[in-house]
Design an enzyme around this catalytic site. Sequence first.
Site, PDB file in Angstrom:
ATOM      1  N   HIS A 156      -1.171  65.213  36.943  1.00  0.00           N
ATOM      2  CA  HIS A 156      -0.973  65.452  38.373  1.00  0.00           C
ATOM      3  C   HIS A 156      -1.272  64.192  39.171  1.00  0.00           C
ATOM      4  O   HIS A 156      -1.911  63.268  38.671  1.00  0.00           O
ATOM      5  CB  HIS A 156      -1.882  66.580  38.870  1.00  0.00           C
ATOM      6  CG  HIS A 156      -1.400  67.957  38.502  1.00  0.00           C
ATOM      7  ND1 HIS A 156      -1.693  68.534  37.290  1.00  0.00           N
ATOM      8  CD2 HIS A 156      -0.636  68.852  39.180  1.00  0.00           C
ATOM      9  CE1 HIS A 156      -1.125  69.739  37.239  1.00  0.00           C
ATOM     10  NE2 HIS A 156      -0.473  69.953  38.375  1.00  0.00           N
ATOM     11  N   LYS A 160      -5.307  65.265  43.460  1.00  0.00           N
ATOM     12  CA  LYS A 160      -5.735  66.595  42.991  1.00  0.00           C
ATOM     13  C   LYS A 160      -7.237  66.612  42.735  1.00  0.00           C
ATOM     14  O   LYS A 160      -7.770  65.685  42.138  1.00  0.00           O
ATOM     15  CB  LYS A 160      -4.947  66.993  41.739  1.00  0.00           C
ATOM     16  CG  LYS A 160      -5.243  68.418  41.290  1.00  0.00           C
ATOM     17  CD  LYS A 160      -4.168  68.970  40.385  1.00  0.00           C
ATOM     18  CE  LYS A 160      -4.504  70.370  39.866  1.00  0.00           C
ATOM     19  NZ  LYS A 160      -4.617  71.366  40.949  1.00  0.00           N
TER      20      LYS A 160
HETATM   21  N1  LIG Z   1      -0.110  78.073  42.844  1.00  0.00           N
HETATM   22  C1  LIG Z   1       0.765  77.053  42.942  1.00  0.00           C
HETATM   23  O1  LIG Z   1       1.972  77.206  42.689  1.00  0.00           O
HETATM   24  C2  LIG Z   1       0.273  75.730  43.429  1.00  0.00           C
HETATM   25  C3  LIG Z   1      -1.040  75.573  43.733  1.00  0.00           C
HETATM   26  N2  LIG Z   1      -1.484  74.437  44.325  1.00  0.00           N
HETATM   27  C4  LIG Z   1      -2.872  74.436  44.756  1.00  0.00           C
HETATM   28  O2  LIG Z   1      -2.898  74.538  46.175  1.00  0.00           O
HETATM   29  C5  LIG Z   1      -4.056  73.902  46.689  1.00  0.00           C
HETATM   30  C6  LIG Z   1      -3.671  72.913  47.786  1.00  0.00           C
HETATM   31  O3  LIG Z   1      -2.912  71.868  47.247  1.00  0.00           O
HETATM   32  P1  LIG Z   1      -2.319  70.714  48.191  1.00  0.00           P
HETATM   33  O4  LIG Z   1      -1.433  71.298  49.220  1.00  0.00           O
HETATM   34  O5  LIG Z   1      -1.768  69.685  47.272  1.00  0.00           O
HETATM   35  O6  LIG Z   1      -3.663  70.179  48.870  1.00  0.00           O
HETATM   36  P2  LIG Z   1      -3.831  69.367  50.233  1.00  0.00           P
HETATM   37  O7  LIG Z   1      -5.180  68.728  50.148  1.00  0.00           O
HETATM   38  O8  LIG Z   1      -2.642  68.524  50.495  1.00  0.00           O
HETATM   39  O9  LIG Z   1      -3.860  70.503  51.346  1.00  0.00           O
HETATM   40  C7  LIG Z   1      -4.917  71.399  51.489  1.00  0.00           C
HETATM   41  C8  LIG Z   1      -4.958  71.865  52.947  1.00  0.00           C
HETATM   42  O10 LIG Z   1      -6.043  72.793  53.072  1.00  0.00           O
HETATM   43  C9  LIG Z   1      -6.981  72.291  54.020  1.00  0.00           C
HETATM   44  N3  LIG Z   1      -8.345  72.610  53.635  1.00  0.00           N
HETATM   45  C10 LIG Z   1      -9.148  71.923  52.789  1.00  0.00           C
HETATM   46  N4  LIG Z   1     -10.345  72.516  52.684  1.00  0.00           N
HETATM   47  C11 LIG Z   1     -10.304  73.578  53.496  1.00  0.00           C
HETATM   48  C12 LIG Z   1     -11.249  74.574  53.838  1.00  0.00           C
HETATM   49  N5  LIG Z   1     -12.476  74.590  53.320  1.00  0.00           N
HETATM   50  N6  LIG Z   1     -10.875  75.538  54.696  1.00  0.00           N
HETATM   51  C13 LIG Z   1      -9.649  75.540  55.231  1.00  0.00           C
HETATM   52  N7  LIG Z   1      -8.702  74.609  54.955  1.00  0.00           N
HETATM   53  C14 LIG Z   1      -9.023  73.643  54.093  1.00  0.00           C
HETATM   54  C15 LIG Z   1      -6.752  70.797  54.069  1.00  0.00           C
HETATM   55  O11 LIG Z   1      -7.239  70.269  55.291  1.00  0.00           O
HETATM   56  P3  LIG Z   1      -7.826  68.769  55.322  1.00  0.00           P
HETATM   57  O12 LIG Z   1      -6.631  67.883  55.236  1.00  0.00           O
HETATM   58  O13 LIG Z   1      -8.552  68.711  56.630  1.00  0.00           O
HETATM   59  O14 LIG Z   1      -8.721  68.631  54.129  1.00  0.00           O
HETATM   60  C16 LIG Z   1      -5.244  70.713  53.916  1.00  0.00           C
HETATM   61  O15 LIG Z   1      -4.573  70.943  55.122  1.00  0.00           O
HETATM   62  C17 LIG Z   1      -4.759  73.270  45.487  1.00  0.00           C
HETATM   63  O16 LIG Z   1      -5.763  74.146  45.031  1.00  0.00           O
HETATM   64  C18 LIG Z   1      -3.647  73.177  44.446  1.00  0.00           C
HETATM   65  O17 LIG Z   1      -4.115  73.173  43.134  1.00  0.00           O
HETATM   66  C19 LIG Z   1      -0.667  73.386  44.607  1.00  0.00           C
HETATM   67  C20 LIG Z   1       0.655  73.464  44.286  1.00  0.00           C
HETATM   68  C21 LIG Z   1       1.244  74.644  43.644  1.00  0.00           C
HETATM   69  O1  LIG Z   2      -2.571  70.535  42.853  1.00  0.00           O
HETATM   70  C1  LIG Z   2      -1.342  70.587  42.548  1.00  0.00           C
HETATM   71  O2  LIG Z   2      -0.540  69.762  42.968  1.00  0.00           O
HETATM   72  C2  LIG Z   2      -0.891  71.684  41.693  1.00  0.00           C
HETATM   73  N1  LIG Z   2      -1.736  72.613  41.391  1.00  0.00           N
HETATM   74  C3  LIG Z   2      -1.482  73.804  40.655  1.00  0.00           C
HETATM   75  C4  LIG Z   2      -2.387  73.887  39.440  1.00  0.00           C
HETATM   76  O3  LIG Z   2      -3.565  73.506  39.528  1.00  0.00           O
HETATM   77  O4  LIG Z   2      -1.945  74.363  38.409  1.00  0.00           O
HETATM   78  C5  LIG Z   2      -0.024  74.006  40.362  1.00  0.00           C
HETATM   79  C6  LIG Z   2       0.789  72.761  40.188  1.00  0.00           C
HETATM   80  O5  LIG Z   2       0.568  72.253  38.921  1.00  0.00           O
HETATM   81  C7  LIG Z   2       0.519  71.731  41.268  1.00  0.00           C
END
Ligand SMILES: NC(=O)C1=CN([C@@H]2O[C@H](COP(=O)(O)OP(=O)(O)OC[C@H]3O[C@@H](n4cnc5c(N)ncnc54)[C@H](OP(=O)(O)O)[C@@H]3O)[C@@H](O)[C@H]2O)C=CC1
Ligand SMILES: O=C(O)C1=N[C@H](C(=O)O)C[C@H](O)C1
Length: 268
Positions: A156, A160
């Site tokens: 990743h 991450k």
């Molecule tokens: N299930 C799936 O298909 C997928 C899952 N994911 C998961 O999604 C999550 C987010 O990924 P990603 O978008 O890349 O992360 P980012 O860091 O880009 O975005 C996270 C967002 O959440 C906010 N945030 C962080 N901490 C808090 C908190 N305590 N309370 C409220 N908001 C908060 C951040 O704000 P700030 O910028 O201020 O920190 C930011 O806007 C991860 O856990 C990732 O593993 C990702 C892709 C696919």
């Molecule tokens: O953090 C990410 O970007 C992603 N997180 C998810 C995971 O932890 O499996 C899904 C995807 O791989 C992208």
Amino acid sequence: MSPLRIAIAGASGRMGRMLIEATLREEGAVLASAFDRPGTTFIGRDAGELSGSATGVLITDDSRAAIAAADCVIDFTRPEGTLAHLAIARELGKAMVIGTTGFSTTEKETIAAAAQTIPVVFAPNMAVGVNAVFKLLEVAARILNDGYDVEVIEAHHRFKVDAPSGTALRMGEVVARELGRDLEMCAIYGREGVTGERKAETIGFSTIRGGDVVGDHTVLFAGIGERIEITHKSGSRMPYASGSLRAARFLAGRSSGLFDMQDVLGLR
Ligand SMILES: NC(=O)C1=CN([C@@H]2O[C@H](COP(=O)(O)OP(=O)(O)OC[C@H]3O[C@@H](n4cnc5c(N)ncnc54)[C@H](OP(=O)(O)O)[C@@H]3O)[C@@H](O)[C@H]2O)C=CC1
Ligand SMILES: O=C(O)C1=N[C@H](C(=O)O)C[C@H](O)C1
């Protein structure tokens, strides 16, 4: 029929932006609200600004008002954020799609408890392709069964924060279940030093972090004289966002229950 009102948590995050774009494109759905935590740069700005289209919906830091305005919250943030939003959704009786990863066992139990009163889809990967791979892994594990060492390798982007990825862990769980093993007992997270020979029943995890890799996962079944690799590579975050909207539609009309993407896709 009135459109499904969607609230996007973590609106300015990598997934938040993608989810806003996907919601705006989704027929039968409207972007009801977009929110992020206080202090985040984009509070007060148009939710479409980051993806280049004006929506009239401003990103707010009032999570309660944002959740109240919607039928379903889609949350890809961090465990502590998701759990705070879940508590509000539960109080207000709203559906929730949770894509966040990195929860502890106790935190997962909190999600399961909330799903007794509201409907929740909770899945480490919302992409249809990855969920198809979970099925392929069941078949592979059933056929290969003994004599093959199982290793899960994931890569990743450098931003991450959790490892191994939620998807890698789920892949390990799927294979372990099929092989009659308990992942908690047989997982090995990285190796270093004089480790001794590999124990047959273990499932190893290797994590790579770098650059802008969206998400690559491989499960290797290594035998004597042959190797089988099942790989999924993400080229974009849109499949996660599209899957999430499919999950939101799946929850519409349900009053409670804990589901994952296998339920949404009818793969059980
Ligand atoms: N299930 C799936 O298909 C997928 C899952 N994911 C998961 O999604 C999550 C987010 O990924 P990603 O978008 O890349 O992360 P980012 O860091 O880009 O975005 C996270 C967002 O959440 C906010 N945030 C962080 N901490 C808090 C908190 N305590 N309370 C409220 N908001 C908060 C951040 O704000 P700030 O910028 O201020 O920190 C930011 O806007 C991860 O856990 C990732 O593993 C990702 C892709 C696919
Ligand atoms: O953090 C990410 O970007 C992603 N997180 C998810 C995971 O932890 O499996 C899904 C995807 O791989 C992208």
